[in-house]
Design a protein around this motif. Structure first.
Motif, PDB file in Angstrom:
ATOM      1  N   THR A  64       0.822  -1.212   0.000  1.00 25.81           N
ATOM      2  CA  THR A  64       0.000   0.000   0.000  1.00 25.81           C
ATOM      3  C   THR A  64       0.853   1.257   0.000  1.00 25.81           C
ATOM      4  OG1 THR A  64      -1.629  -1.224   1.292  1.00 25.81           O
ATOM      5  CG2 THR A  64      -1.898   1.153   1.219  1.00 25.81           C
ATOM      6  N   LEU A  65       2.075   1.179   0.553  1.00 29.55           N
ATOM      7  CA  LEU A  65       2.920   2.362   0.693  1.00 29.55           C
ATOM      8  C   LEU A  65       3.189   3.090  -0.627  1.00 29.55           C
ATOM      9  CD1 LEU A  65       5.613   1.426   3.379  1.00 29.55           C
ATOM     10  CD2 LEU A  65       3.842   3.190   3.520  1.00 29.55           C
ATOM     11  N   ALA A 240      -4.516  -2.271 -10.514  1.00 27.03           N
ATOM     12  CA  ALA A 240      -3.174  -2.692 -10.912  1.00 27.03           C
ATOM     13  C   ALA A 240      -2.300  -2.991  -9.704  1.00 27.03           C
ATOM     14  CB  ALA A 240      -2.524  -1.602 -11.773  1.00 27.03           C
ATOM     15  N   TYR A 241      -2.301  -2.091  -8.711  1.00 30.09           N
ATOM     16  CA  TYR A 241      -1.414  -2.292  -7.561  1.00 30.09           C
ATOM     17  C   TYR A 241      -1.915  -3.404  -6.649  1.00 30.09           C
ATOM     18  CZ  TYR A 241       1.077   1.827  -9.034  1.00 30.09           C
ATOM     19  OH  TYR A 241       1.815   2.717  -9.764  1.00 30.09           O
ATOM     20  N   ALA A 242      -3.228  -3.576  -6.579  1.00 30.92           N
ATOM     21  CA  ALA A 242      -3.759  -4.665  -5.768  1.00 30.92           C
ATOM     22  C   ALA A 242      -3.361  -6.010  -6.357  1.00 30.92           C
ATOM     23  CB  ALA A 242      -5.280  -4.554  -5.655  1.00 30.92           C
ATOM     24  N   GLY A 357      -5.876  10.167  -7.374  1.00 32.06           N
ATOM     25  CA  GLY A 357      -6.022   8.818  -7.906  1.00 32.06           C
ATOM     26  C   GLY A 357      -5.225   7.797  -7.113  1.00 32.06           C
ATOM     27  N   TYR A 358      -4.002   8.136  -6.765  1.00 32.65           N
ATOM     28  CA  TYR A 358      -3.195   7.185  -5.993  1.00 32.65           C
ATOM     29  C   TYR A 358      -3.674   7.075  -4.543  1.00 32.65           C
ATOM     30  CZ  TYR A 358       0.228   6.372  -9.679  1.00 32.65           C
ATOM     31  OH  TYR A 358       0.843   5.979 -10.843  1.00 32.65           O
ATOM     32  N   LEU A 359      -4.299   8.142  -4.045  1.00 36.12           N
ATOM     33  CA  LEU A 359      -4.897   8.035  -2.711  1.00 36.12           C
ATOM     34  C   LEU A 359      -6.018   7.003  -2.726  1.00 36.12           C
ATOM     35  CD1 LEU A 359      -4.808   9.211   0.158  1.00 36.12           C
ATOM     36  CD2 LEU A 359      -6.520  10.889  -0.570  1.00 36.12           C
ATOM     37  N   LEU A 360      -6.835   7.026  -3.766  1.00 34.19           N
ATOM     38  CA  LEU A 360      -7.862   5.998  -3.932  1.00 34.19           C
ATOM     39  C   LEU A 360      -7.222   4.630  -4.149  1.00 34.19           C
ATOM     40  CD1 LEU A 360     -10.802   5.028  -4.444  1.00 34.19           C
ATOM     41  CD2 LEU A 360     -10.501   5.750  -6.839  1.00 34.19           C
ATOM     42  N   ALA A 361      -6.156   4.598  -4.954  1.00 30.65           N
ATOM     43  CA  ALA A 361      -5.504   3.330  -5.263  1.00 30.65           C
ATOM     44  C   ALA A 361      -4.910   2.663  -4.029  1.00 30.65           C
ATOM     45  CB  ALA A 361      -4.405   3.554  -6.300  1.00 30.65           C
ATOM     46  N   ALA A 362      -4.512   3.460  -3.039  1.00 30.46           N
ATOM     47  CA  ALA A 362      -3.915   2.886  -1.831  1.00 30.46           C
ATOM     48  C   ALA A 362      -4.884   1.976  -1.095  1.00 30.46           C
ATOM     49  CB  ALA A 362      -3.450   4.013  -0.906  1.00 30.46           C
ATOM     50  N   LEU A 363      -6.175   2.205  -1.280  1.00 31.53           N
ATOM     51  CA  LEU A 363      -7.162   1.366  -0.605  1.00 31.53           C
ATOM     52  C   LEU A 363      -7.156  -0.067  -1.132  1.00 31.53           C
ATOM     53  CD1 LEU A 363     -10.176   3.857  -0.568  1.00 31.53           C
ATOM     54  CD2 LEU A 363      -8.574   3.370   1.289  1.00 31.53           C
ATOM     55  N   GLY A 364      -6.737  -0.252  -2.385  1.00 35.57           N
ATOM     56  CA  GLY A 364      -6.791  -1.572  -2.993  1.00 35.57           C
ATOM     57  C   GLY A 364      -5.893  -2.601  -2.327  1.00 35.57           C
ATOM     58  N   PRO A 365      -4.561  -2.405  -2.362  1.00 36.99           N
ATOM     59  CA  PRO A 365      -3.679  -3.387  -1.721  1.00 36.99           C
ATOM     60  C   PRO A 365      -3.964  -3.558  -0.233  1.00 36.99           C
ATOM     61  CG  PRO A 365      -2.433  -1.909  -3.131  1.00 36.99           C
ATOM     62  CD  PRO A 365      -3.807  -1.341  -3.045  1.00 36.99           C
ATOM     63  N   LEU A 366      -4.288  -2.447   0.460  1.00 38.14           N
ATOM     64  CA  LEU A 366      -4.559  -2.541   1.895  1.00 38.14           C
ATOM     65  C   LEU A 366      -5.825  -3.364   2.150  1.00 38.14           C
ATOM     66  CD1 LEU A 366      -3.784  -1.688   4.754  1.00 38.14           C
ATOM     67  CD2 LEU A 366      -5.202   0.362   4.441  1.00 38.14           C
ATOM     68  N   ALA A 367      -6.893  -3.090   1.393  1.00 44.67           N
ATOM     69  CA  ALA A 367      -8.142  -3.828   1.585  1.00 44.67           C
ATOM     70  C   ALA A 367      -7.971  -5.305   1.250  1.00 44.67           C
ATOM     71  CB  ALA A 367      -9.244  -3.211   0.722  1.00 44.67           C
ATOM     72  N   VAL A 368      -7.222  -5.587   0.174  1.00 48.16           N
ATOM     73  CA  VAL A 368      -6.988  -6.990  -0.183  1.00 48.16           C
ATOM     74  C   VAL A 368      -6.243  -7.710   0.940  1.00 48.16           C
ATOM     75  CG1 VAL A 368      -5.683  -8.500  -1.741  1.00 48.16           C
ATOM     76  CG2 VAL A 368      -7.091  -6.660  -2.668  1.00 48.16           C
ATOM     77  N   GLY A 369      -5.193  -7.069   1.466  1.00 48.09           N
ATOM     78  CA  GLY A 369      -4.429  -7.690   2.543  1.00 48.09           C
ATOM     79  C   GLY A 369      -5.251  -7.909   3.802  1.00 48.09           C
ATOM     80  N   LEU A 370      -6.035  -6.910   4.183  1.00 46.16           N
ATOM     81  CA  LEU A 370      -6.835  -7.036   5.401  1.00 46.16           C
ATOM     82  C   LEU A 370      -7.957  -8.061   5.230  1.00 46.16           C
ATOM     83  CD1 LEU A 370      -7.059  -3.293   6.529  1.00 46.16           C
ATOM     84  CD2 LEU A 370      -5.565  -5.102   7.410  1.00 46.16           C
ATOM     85  N   LEU A 371      -8.598  -8.084   4.061  1.00 49.65           N
ATOM     86  CA  LEU A 371      -9.646  -9.070   3.817  1.00 49.65           C
ATOM     87  C   LEU A 371      -9.078 -10.490   3.809  1.00 49.65           C
ATOM     88  CD1 LEU A 371     -11.894  -7.441   1.057  1.00 49.65           C
ATOM     89  CD2 LEU A 371     -12.587  -8.091   3.376  1.00 49.65           C
ATOM     90  N   THR A 375     -10.360 -13.229   6.493  1.00 49.21           N
ATOM     91  CA  THR A 375     -11.129 -14.397   6.034  1.00 49.21           C
ATOM     92  C   THR A 375     -10.279 -15.646   5.865  1.00 49.21           C
ATOM     93  OG1 THR A 375     -10.821 -13.835   3.694  1.00 49.21           O
ATOM     94  CG2 THR A 375     -12.728 -12.873   4.827  1.00 49.21           C
ATOM     95  N   GLY A 376      -8.970 -15.466   5.777  1.00 47.69           N
ATOM     96  CA  GLY A 376      -8.087 -16.605   5.572  1.00 47.69           C
ATOM     97  C   GLY A 376      -8.130 -17.167   4.163  1.00 47.69           C
ATOM     98  N   GLY A 377      -8.761 -16.477   3.237  1.00 46.61           N
ATOM     99  CA  GLY A 377      -8.851 -16.940   1.855  1.00 46.61           C
ATOM    100  C   GLY A 377      -8.799 -15.778   0.891  1.00 46.61           C
ATOM    101  N   TRP A 378      -9.009 -16.080  -0.405  1.00 47.36           N
ATOM    102  CA  TRP A 378      -8.885 -15.062  -1.439  1.00 47.36           C
ATOM    103  C   TRP A 378     -10.205 -14.740  -2.127  1.00 47.36           C
ATOM    104  CZ3 TRP A 378      -4.673 -12.232  -1.596  1.00 47.36           C
ATOM    105  CH2 TRP A 378      -3.507 -12.753  -1.036  1.00 47.36           C
ATOM    106  N   THR A 379     -11.308 -15.354  -1.681  1.00 49.51           N
ATOM    107  CA  THR A 379     -12.592 -15.100  -2.331  1.00 49.51           C
ATOM    108  C   THR A 379     -13.062 -13.667  -2.113  1.00 49.51           C
ATOM    109  OG1 THR A 379     -13.257 -17.416  -2.103  1.00 49.51           O
ATOM    110  CG2 THR A 379     -15.007 -15.802  -2.462  1.00 49.51           C
ATOM    111  N   ALA A 380     -13.080 -13.218  -0.868  1.00 49.99           N
ATOM    112  CA  ALA A 380     -13.542 -11.859  -0.567  1.00 49.99           C
ATOM    113  C   ALA A 380     -12.681 -10.792  -1.251  1.00 49.99           C
ATOM    114  CB  ALA A 380     -13.591 -11.638   0.944  1.00 49.99           C
ATOM    115  N   PRO A 381     -11.338 -10.906  -1.214  1.00 52.98           N
ATOM    116  CA  PRO A 381     -10.535  -9.905  -1.930  1.00 52.98           C
ATOM    117  C   PRO A 381     -10.819  -9.852  -3.429  1.00 52.98           C
ATOM    118  CG  PRO A 381      -9.155 -11.105  -0.384  1.00 52.98           C
ATOM    119  CD  PRO A 381     -10.482 -11.790  -0.403  1.00 52.98           C
TER     120      PRO A 381
END
Length: 404
Positions: A64-65, A240-242, A357-371, A375-381
């Motif tokens: 996310t950084l 892309a970054y996620a 745009g990159y401020l919005l983009a930062a939510l992607g990798p962070l949300a994927v990692g936290l989800l 959940t312990g899986g990749w369905t929700a991300p």
């Protein structure tokens, strides 16, 4: 004594040609480095976590950084360029990138995070200013140079993804493996410094917006073009970054080796190398631009669907579709570079779209990692990324509707 008549000596054309060639080479070398540090970190994320022992929160924060740094540092690019000049700002940015990548050689979590922040802040300045420099130095070849530098960028991302794991193994640690990528950044800094020191006789000064030319990025935000370009840039960067930040981990979680997962990521990034020129050529007219935006967004949506439903069935097919989707980046850059009445407006639109745009983009990798952690899986991300890919398709169609 007869009078001697003197005539002004014309500017040597070969000197201008050499300067233009060196400028193009320097731009391409900088572009080569714009994804090396990010893609290598994605391929080595699991190895770094095992070696340094950082928490799941740090693992979610690391991909996310870059987006956060792009948003924060990119917002101040216009002011810094007015103070130092665009070319000196780019030189300072590449030096910061080199120093940040080198700092990650220290095998400690704090050095990894601090080096990432410094290096990605340098990248942010380059991201914003490259469209302006291309428009200023190559006004009649914007499409060609945009295609060349985005292709070179994709080549760097592909190279880093494919060889990051073997390189880290060869040097003995993932931390040193990350620091190796400071070497090409150092070369780019040297070539850009040589180019910046050249002053061609009779040539225009370096592109630096004067106070009278200053255009606020926030004024661009109130325009339809500014709002749609910013939304599209943010959504394509989020996707892309996620996916580039987490694809190797997703495949490793389903049983694929780290090296093979890095190769799959490399395939996704390599697809854009030959396709970017075709996409940009298609996008020269209004109808072609609309089809290009719709096509790359649909490909991203299909690739995400495949990774959700059957990630290990056809991983290379999903990688190719995702790679086609990543061609949305050169498309939106071409729109930015061709928009506005001059470099000041181009810089304003570039600053607005990339900072927000990159401020919005930062939510992607962070949300994927936290989800994934929750959940312990990749369905929700992947469901989340399907939704953002669908939103990207809708915004792309709106952006190209009625655009001259």
């Amino acid at each position: 004594m007869p009078a001697t008549l003197t005539t002004p000596t014309p500017t040597p054309r070969p000197t201008r040609t050499r300067t233009g060639l060196l400028t193009a080479v320097a731009v391409l070398l900088i572009a080569l480095n714009l994804r090396l540090g990010m893609s290598s970190a994605a391929a080595l994320l699991d190895a770094l976590r095992a070696d340094l022992g950082f928490s799941p929160l740090v693992a979610a924060l690391l991909p996310t950084l870059p987006s956060l740094c792009f948003a924060a540092a990119g917002a101040g690019t216009g002011a810094l360029a007015r103070r130092l000049g665009a070319e000196r700002t780019v030189l300072a940015a590449v030096v910061a990138l080199t120093a940040g990548l080198a700092a990650r050689a220290v095998p400690a979590t704090w050095a990894l995070l601090a080096g990432t922040v410094l290096g990605m802040s340098g990248l942010a300045l380059c991201n914003v200013l490259l469209p302006t420099l291309v428009r200023t130095h190559f006004p009649e070849r914007v499409g060609l140079l945009t295609g060349l530098y985005t292709t070179t960028l994709a080549l760097g991302a592909t190279l880093a993804s494919a060889v990051a794991v073997p390189v880290a193994g060869a040097v003995g640690s993932p931390s040193l493996g990350l620091a190796v990528w400071a070497l090409p950044a150092l070369v780019a800094a040297g070539v850009w410094a040589a180019r910046t020191g050249i002053r061609t006789p009779g040539a225009a000064p370096a592109p630096t917006p004067t106070p009278g030319e200053r255009i606020s990025p926030w004024a661009m935000a109130r325009t339809r073009l500014g709002a749609l370009v910013t939304a599209y840039f943010g959504l394509q960067a989020l996707n892309a970054y996620a996916i580039t930040g987490w694809l190797p981990s997703l495949l490793s979680g389903h049983g694929m080796s780290e090296g093979a997962a890095g190769v799959v990521l490399a395939v996704a990034q390599a697809v854009g190398i030959p396709v970017s020129f075709a996409v940009l050529a298609l996008a020269k007219g209004p109808a072609g631009l609309r089809w290009a935006f719709a096509g790359v967004s649909t490909a991203m949506l299909a690739g995400f669907a495949g990774l959700l439903v059957a990630p290990m069935a056809l991983p290379l097919v999903w990688a190719v579709l995702v790679g086609l989707g990543l061609c949305s980046f050169p498309l939106v850059l071409a729109v930015i570079a061709r928009s506005g009445s001059g470099p000041a407006q181009t810089t304003a639109l570039s600053t607005l779209s990339q900072s927000l745009g990159y401020l919005l983009a930062a939510l992607g990798p962070l949300a994927v990692g936290l989800l994934h952690t929750a959940t312990g899986g990749w369905t929700a991300p992947m469901v989340l990324l399907l939704a953002t890919a669908a939103a990207q398709l809708v915004v792309g169609i709106a952006l190209t509707r009625g655009r001259p």
